[in-house]
Design an enzyme around this catalytic site. Structure first.
Site, PDB file in Angstrom:
ATOM      1  N   TRP A 101     -19.090 -23.322 -17.472  1.00 14.13           N
ATOM      2  CA  TRP A 101     -19.377 -22.213 -16.589  1.00 14.13           C
ATOM      3  C   TRP A 101     -18.503 -22.297 -15.359  1.00 14.13           C
ATOM      4  O   TRP A 101     -18.301 -23.364 -14.783  1.00 14.13           O
ATOM      5  CB  TRP A 101     -20.856 -22.148 -16.210  1.00 14.13           C
ATOM      6  CG  TRP A 101     -21.163 -20.737 -15.891  1.00 14.13           C
ATOM      7  CD1 TRP A 101     -21.460 -20.226 -14.680  1.00 14.13           C
ATOM      8  CD2 TRP A 101     -21.094 -19.629 -16.784  1.00 14.13           C
ATOM      9  NE1 TRP A 101     -21.585 -18.856 -14.750  1.00 14.13           N
ATOM     10  CE2 TRP A 101     -21.376 -18.466 -16.048  1.00 14.13           C
ATOM     11  CE3 TRP A 101     -20.826 -19.495 -18.151  1.00 14.13           C
ATOM     12  CZ2 TRP A 101     -21.392 -17.202 -16.612  1.00 14.13           C
ATOM     13  CZ3 TRP A 101     -20.843 -18.238 -18.708  1.00 14.13           C
ATOM     14  CH2 TRP A 101     -21.132 -17.117 -17.952  1.00 14.13           C
ATOM     15  N   SER A 102     -17.964 -21.160 -14.957  1.00 12.67           N
ATOM     16  CA  SER A 102     -16.967 -21.108 -13.896  1.00 12.67           C
ATOM     17  C   SER A 102     -17.592 -21.276 -12.513  1.00 12.67           C
ATOM     18  O   SER A 102     -18.811 -21.226 -12.332  1.00 12.67           O
ATOM     19  CB  SER A 102     -16.215 -19.779 -13.942  1.00 12.67           C
ATOM     20  OG  SER A 102     -15.563 -19.597 -15.174  1.00 12.67           O
TER      21      SER A 102
END
Length: 400
Positions: A101-102
């Protein structure tokens, strides 16, 4: 295992939210979603944040150190949530991360670019943990969002998290490259994986004047940028500019497999290659780092080529170029203290000549940044352009 003491200097979630809002990463209309939909509600108990100071992934176990886990969950750091397509076992980092996840700053910047409006329908490509879909559902309602995830276990986890949070977005286990025609048309489509080919099916499944937001790049290198494409009224094309450099895991069906070095450069090939010298400096070729526009621009101009940089050995660095449609190859060897670098190249194409010409072209255009480039997608594929769709970047191929 990291400790909570190591996390003491990180801002709290509330502090990070104010910081991102002040710097513009979180647009005012997304502030409520940031506050009401914490990333921590969509992360596993064992995760592997990317430590920005060391450049390594660290293991954080909620059961062993809940304070450290919470600090990382609330930080502006990317987090790996799966290794080796689920085959990884244990708490230590695996070999290849396959779901992550960024950074929240990037997530909300892309959501701002997406520019959703009440009542719109959104297709997301790549569910991940489900957090991005939850943020969209908070604004639009769960019934207006659908997300497609290729990994069965990741899809199941995202669906469980979304249901538990009370935003039961439909999570489809399938190939996002095909889109999801069952719920089309969509007013917005957002991909959270990197692509090198954009499927025309996404255009066909969009509404006229719909927006497709996608991280896109070439095979020249890992550099990519988000393209914001607006769908034409007749839905026969979509076009728009790039906005910012990003780094995403590639869509699994488009993962890059490096060509074998010995297939391009067999024994004795260096001795038989054409040789020359270049005055281009290493810094001119490589730019300032992975988010520099130089490699991105060269990739637009030089098709079907990948390049890599050898490790430094005694002040010597070799940059290799491999043709992806044939066995052409080139290498330029930089040495400390020398004004010229020696070039070797062989095959149907003269790859270094192409790269050098592409760099000259970029300089002649006054070194345009990401936002001056754009992309058009239709049934024939993608076409990059500079400043206007009427000014295609074009392909520059030099034959031997």
């Amino acid at each position: 295992m990291t400790t909570s003491d190591e996390q003491a200097g990180r801002p709290t979630r509330e502090e990070l939210g104010r910081l991102l809002l002040n710097e513009g990463s979180v647009a005012p209309d997304w502030a409520g979603a940031y506050q009401d939909v914490p990333r921590s509600r969509f992360l596993p108990d064992v995760m592997w944040p990317h430590d920005m100071t060391t450049g390594r992934n660290v293991t954080v176990d909620k059961g062993q150190d809940p304070q450290a886990w919470q600090r990382y969950a609330d930080s502006d750091a990317p987090i790996v949530t799966q290794w080796d397509e689920g085959a990884h076992d244990g708490n230590e980092p695996g070999k290849v991360f396959s779901s992550s996840w960024s950074m929240p700053s990037l997530v909300f910047s892309m959501l701002a670019d997406l520019d959703v409006r009440p009542g719109q329908r959104v297709l997301e490509i790549g569910a991940g943990t489900g957090w991005n879909a939850a943020l969209l559902a908070h604004r639009l309602g769960a019934g207006n969002v659908v997300t497609v995830e290729v990994d069965r276990a990741v899809a199941a986890g995202a669906q469980e998290s979304l249901n538990r949070f009370g935003l039961p977005v439909e999570v489809v286990h399938g190939d996002g490259f095909l889109g999801y025609p069952e719920r089309a048309p969509y007013d917005r489509l957002i991909a959270i994986c990197g692509l090198r080919r954009i499927p025309f099916a996404w255009v066909e499944q969009s509404s006229p004047q719909g927006v497709i937001l996608v991280p896109w790049g070439t095979y020249y290198g890992p550099g990519e940028a988000t393209a914001r494409l607006v769908v034409a009224e007749d839905r026969r094309s979509a076009s728009g500019p790039f906005s910012r450099p990003v780094a995403f895991m590639r869509m699994r069906s488009q993962r890059f497999v490096w060509p074998r070095h010995d297939a391009h450069v067999p024994a004795g090939a260096m001795d038989a290659a054409d040789t020359s010298f270049t005055t281009m400096a290493e810094a001119q070729l490589r730019g300032t780092g992975p988010f520099d526009v130089t490699g991105f621009a060269l990739g637009l101009r030089v098709p079907d080529v990948a390049h890599t940089v050898d490790r430094e050995r005694d002040g010597r660095r070799a940059v290799w170029f491999y043709g992806l449609s044939d066995t052409s190859w080139a290498v330029v060897v930089f040495r400390d203290g020398r004004k010229e670098a020696k070039v070797y190249q062989s095959g149907p194409r003269r790859l270094w000549d192409e790269v050098e010409a592409a760099h000259r072209w970029w300089v002649e255009q006054k070194r345009p940044g990401f936002d001056r480039f754009g992309l058009t997608v239709d049934s024939d594929g993608e076409r990059a352009w500079l400043d206007s769709p009427d000014n295609p970047v074009g392909r520059h191929v030099v034959s031997g």
